[in-house]
Design an enzyme around this catalytic site. Sequence first.
Site, short mmCIF file in Angstrom:
data_model
loop_
_atom_site.label_atom_id
_atom_site.label_comp_id
_atom_site.label_asym_id
_atom_site.label_seq_id
_atom_site.Cartn_x
_atom_site.Cartn_y
_atom_site.Cartn_z
N LYS A 22 0.81 -1.23 0.00
CA LYS A 22 0.00 0.00 0.00
C LYS A 22 0.85 1.27 0.00
CE LYS A 22 -3.63 -0.24 -0.44
NZ LYS A 22 -4.33 -0.45 -1.75
N HIS A 68 6.71 -7.43 -2.58
CA HIS A 68 6.66 -6.67 -1.32
C HIS A 68 7.76 -7.15 -0.37
CE1 HIS A 68 3.07 -4.60 -2.38
NE2 HIS A 68 2.24 -5.60 -2.21
N SER A 113 -3.69 3.24 5.02
CA SER A 113 -4.07 2.58 3.77
C SER A 113 -4.05 1.06 3.92
CB SER A 113 -3.12 3.01 2.64
OG SER A 113 -3.54 2.48 1.41
#
Length: 381
Positions: free
Chosen positions: A42, A105, A135
Site C-alpha cells: 500500500k 513486497h 491505507s
Amino acid sequence: MERPKLLPVHGVAMLDFIARDWSLVESFKARPGDVLIATYPKAGTTWTQEIVDLIQSGVDVEFCKRSPVYERIIFMEWTGINFVMHRKGVEVLNDMPSPRTIKTHLPYQLMPSSFWDNDCKVIYIARNAKDNAVSAFHFNRMNKLHPEPGTWEEYLHRFMTGNVCWGSWHDHVTDWWNMRERHRILYLFFEDMKEDPMREVSRIARFLESPLSEQQLREVVKLTSFPVMRDNPMTNYSTLPTDFLNHSVSPFMRKGDVGDWRNHFSAAQLEAFEQDYKKKMAATDLRLRDSLPCRPASLPLLLNWWNEEQQKEEVETVEVKKWGTFLQPRSFSSSLWPRGCVQEKHNSGKKEKRGEGEVPIRSGLSVCRRQGEFGIASRHR
C-alpha cells in the site's frame, strides 16, 4: 472464507501460504533484463505498475488494456489462491519470456540473490509511515486473503511492532534505502509522485532507458492519475471476485492522498507513534514527508472558479486542527482543496507581489499562502 494467518520467514511476518512455499520463492531465478517493482504494501505499487507498463509499451494505451494489472506484472511471492492461470507467481514467471517486469513486497533481506547476481533494475517506492498504516488497515479490512485487521487501534499497534504482512515498515524502507547505491535501485517517494508526477514519471522513464516526449509524459500522468485508475477496471481490481476483495467494505483504490492519517490518529496515538518512529528511525538519514505544501495549480483558475461560484453557494467555516481556520464553499471537492493552508485577509483593491508577478486581491477574498504558494480560500460574507 477463512482468512490466512501469519507465519515467520527468517523473522519476518508473512502470510502462511507464502511461508509454506518459501523454498520456491527463495530459489527464484531472476534473469538479466528483469525489472523489479518493490514496495511495502500500500505504498503506491499498482500506481507504479501502471506507469511502468505504459512506459515500456511506448504509451500504447490499448496494449495496456490487454489484461488486469495483476496479470501484466506478476506478484512474485504470491503462492496462495492465484488469479493467473491458477498457478503460483514464481511458476508463471518461470514460463514468461524475457524481459519480465515483476512485483514484490519482500524486504531486502529476503530477496532472492539472483536479482543481484544478474544486476537487475529495481524501482522502489516508499510512503510515509502514517499514511501507509492507514491505507494498509483499510486494505486488510476488504481483503479476505489477508488476516483480519481488527480495530484501527489494534492494527496500528501491530503495524508499529512489525507484526503485519511483510513485517516492519521501518526495516523495509530503511534496508532498501541503505542498498540503493550498491545495486541499480531507483528509490522513489509516494509524496514526490503526488507533488510532481511529471518529474517522477520522467525519472522512471530515464531509469528504464525509455525516455518519453513531453506529450507522452502528460499522457502517462493523465492515465495514471487517481481518478482515472480508480475507474479503470484494468487497475482497480474490480475484476476479482468479491469473495476475495470486498469493495463495499472499502474500495481497493480508496483515496490516494497524502495526509489522510490526520483523519484517523487520535492525539494519544499520534504521540505514541511519533515517539516510536523517532526511536526506530534515529540511525538513518532517510526522511519522508507526511504532508505536502499548499500548491494550487493556478491562482487565476481559482479566481475564475470563485467568480462563478460565489453567487450560488453558501459558505461554511471549516476548522482545521493545528493548521488554522479557512472558509470553504460546501460544494468544493475535498480532493481538490489544498489542505493545510493558512488564511490571510486582504482589503479591496490591493495587490500583492509573490514571485509570479502581481496578484489582484478582490474585496473579501482570503488567499491561502504557505511556502510562497497561493490559493483562494473563499469570499467572506
